[in-house]
Design a protein around this motif. Sequence first.
Motif, short mmCIF file in Angstrom:
data_model
loop_
_atom_site.label_atom_id
_atom_site.label_comp_id
_atom_site.label_asym_id
_atom_site.label_seq_id
_atom_site.Cartn_x
_atom_site.Cartn_y
_atom_site.Cartn_z
N VAL A 32 0.85 -1.19 0.00
CA VAL A 32 0.00 0.00 0.00
C VAL A 32 0.89 1.25 0.00
N THR A 33 0.79 2.05 -1.03
CA THR A 33 1.58 3.28 -1.13
C THR A 33 0.73 4.44 -0.63
N ALA A 34 1.15 5.01 0.51
CA ALA A 34 0.42 6.14 1.08
C ALA A 34 0.90 7.46 0.50
N LEU A 35 2.23 7.60 0.33
CA LEU A 35 2.81 8.81 -0.25
C LEU A 35 3.76 8.41 -1.38
N SER A 36 3.70 9.13 -2.48
CA SER A 36 4.54 8.80 -3.63
C SER A 36 5.24 10.04 -4.17
N GLY A 37 5.94 10.74 -3.27
CA GLY A 37 6.66 11.94 -3.66
C GLY A 37 5.99 13.21 -3.20
N MET A 38 5.44 13.21 -2.00
CA MET A 38 4.73 14.37 -1.46
C MET A 38 5.69 15.54 -1.26
N VAL A 47 -2.23 30.04 6.70
CA VAL A 47 -3.06 28.83 6.81
C VAL A 47 -2.92 28.08 5.49
N PHE A 48 -2.40 26.88 5.56
CA PHE A 48 -2.14 26.06 4.38
C PHE A 48 -3.04 24.84 4.44
N GLY A 49 -3.75 24.58 3.36
CA GLY A 49 -4.68 23.47 3.34
C GLY A 49 -4.21 22.32 2.48
N LEU A 50 -4.22 21.11 3.03
CA LEU A 50 -4.04 19.88 2.26
C LEU A 50 -5.43 19.35 1.98
N LEU A 51 -5.87 19.46 0.73
CA LEU A 51 -7.22 19.07 0.35
C LEU A 51 -7.18 17.80 -0.48
N GLY A 52 -7.96 16.83 -0.06
CA GLY A 52 -8.01 15.59 -0.82
C GLY A 52 -9.00 14.63 -0.18
N PRO A 53 -9.40 13.60 -0.92
CA PRO A 53 -10.34 12.62 -0.37
C PRO A 53 -9.69 11.78 0.71
N ASN A 54 -10.49 11.09 1.47
CA ASN A 54 -9.95 10.15 2.44
C ASN A 54 -9.09 9.13 1.71
N GLY A 55 -7.93 8.84 2.29
CA GLY A 55 -7.02 7.89 1.66
C GLY A 55 -6.04 8.51 0.69
N ALA A 222 -2.92 22.81 -1.36
CA ALA A 222 -2.31 21.76 -2.16
C ALA A 222 -3.34 20.66 -2.31
N ILE A 223 -3.74 20.39 -3.54
CA ILE A 223 -4.71 19.32 -3.79
C ILE A 223 -3.94 18.01 -3.91
N VAL A 224 -4.33 17.05 -3.08
CA VAL A 224 -3.61 15.78 -2.96
C VAL A 224 -4.45 14.65 -3.54
N ASP A 225 -3.81 13.82 -4.34
CA ASP A 225 -4.49 12.65 -4.90
C ASP A 225 -3.48 11.53 -5.02
N ARG A 226 -3.83 10.37 -4.47
CA ARG A 226 -2.98 9.18 -4.56
C ARG A 226 -1.56 9.44 -4.06
N GLY A 227 -1.46 10.16 -2.93
CA GLY A 227 -0.18 10.31 -2.27
C GLY A 227 0.75 11.36 -2.82
N ARG A 228 0.24 12.26 -3.65
CA ARG A 228 1.10 13.32 -4.19
C ARG A 228 0.27 14.58 -4.42
N VAL A 229 0.95 15.71 -4.52
CA VAL A 229 0.30 16.97 -4.81
C VAL A 229 0.13 17.09 -6.32
N LEU A 323 -11.15 17.99 -10.57
CA LEU A 323 -11.48 17.22 -11.77
C LEU A 323 -10.42 17.41 -12.85
N ARG A 324 -9.99 18.66 -13.04
CA ARG A 324 -9.00 18.92 -14.10
C ARG A 324 -7.68 18.24 -13.80
N TYR A 325 -7.19 18.36 -12.56
CA TYR A 325 -5.83 17.91 -12.28
C TYR A 325 -5.74 16.45 -11.82
N ALA A 326 -6.80 15.94 -11.21
CA ALA A 326 -6.78 14.54 -10.77
C ALA A 326 -7.45 13.62 -11.78
N GLY A 327 -8.21 14.18 -12.72
CA GLY A 327 -8.85 13.37 -13.74
C GLY A 327 -10.08 12.64 -13.29
N ARG A 328 -10.61 13.00 -12.13
CA ARG A 328 -11.84 12.40 -11.63
C ARG A 328 -12.49 13.39 -10.66
#
Length: 355
Positions: A32-38, A47-55, A222-229, A323-328
């Motif tokens: 299970v890869t949690a981070l892949s080059g964060m 105030v800095f926000g890490l925005l992303g879905p659970n997981g 920073a929008i996070v998807d699949r362990g990376r920004v 949607l634009r940057y994560a493709g979903r």
Amino acid sequence: MNATAPAVQARNTTHAPAVEARNLVKTYPGDVTALSGMEITVEAGTVFGLLGPNGAGKSTTVKILTTLARPDSGTATVAGHDVLRHPDRVRRAIGVVAQRSGADPVATGRENLRLQGRLYGLRGAALTRRVDELLERFDLADAAQRVVKGYSGGMQRRLDVALGLVHRPEVLFLDEPTTGLDPEARTAMWEEISRLAGDEGLTILLTTHYLEEADRLAERIAIVDRGRVVVEGTPDELKGELRGDAVHLELREAVGGGSGRLLRDALGGLPGVHEILIDGRRVSARADDGAAAVPALLGALERAGAAVASATVARPSLDDVYLRYAGRRFSEAEAAASADASASAAALVTAGDAR
């Protein structure tokens, strides 16, 4: 936490970032890869926000930055201190509000705050003043002598934030601070976070899966998807990069494969329409003028044999940015994360039964 730490830490007066992470990689058993080059950089006093879905890897990032986990590779500094070489210095400089409350449920609110203060070296009148100040600030003075297990969800969360602030940290980590709160309590928490940043110049790193929360509170996201920004910027910058309006159409029946390609070709030639995405029953596009584009889109879909159930037009949102940057879509990412979590839980149960 280090019980011998001084009560008040010296502020970082350099121009170095308050938080910096470079190429963090973290994997867990089961491949299970949690981070892949964060990679993130948080300037002091913001105030800095890490925005992303659970997981997506947000909480794993926070665990590394707060010295609760070690990365497989990569580097990170907090308040100028390397998290791997000087974890004690990092712990003295930070406050942490985790997803789950760290308060003792059978102790009172005041007792929890006094214990936290003592762990950081506060004693006597200084400790009493700080506890009274925080109880008053977070509207907990009337409940100070009640045990925490009798607090409402909003009260418990306010106490959690107060606990993270007892020693006046340089950097405050808020990991999903409003999850599980009702709308009224969530709004109150947003107001308090805004005051913390504005009144005290505190650096806050906020993780959230609420689009509105990130849009309202964070100066940079920073929008996070699949362990990376996948993209970073201010909310206005990110939304401003999307030309025109977002147009979303719901088809009566799902399409895929060749039918999806035919629909995309049919829509691709429409003037002022771009960034077309077709996924099952959903058709999304950007249009220079959304209201004017809807009739043309409906006509093209009808000629292609696709019946439309509904259509909406909106100004760009963080959901559109995702949607634009994560493709979903964000909701699709959340659903996928929930499915993965359920599958992992089922696998653990199956493995346990097999023993």
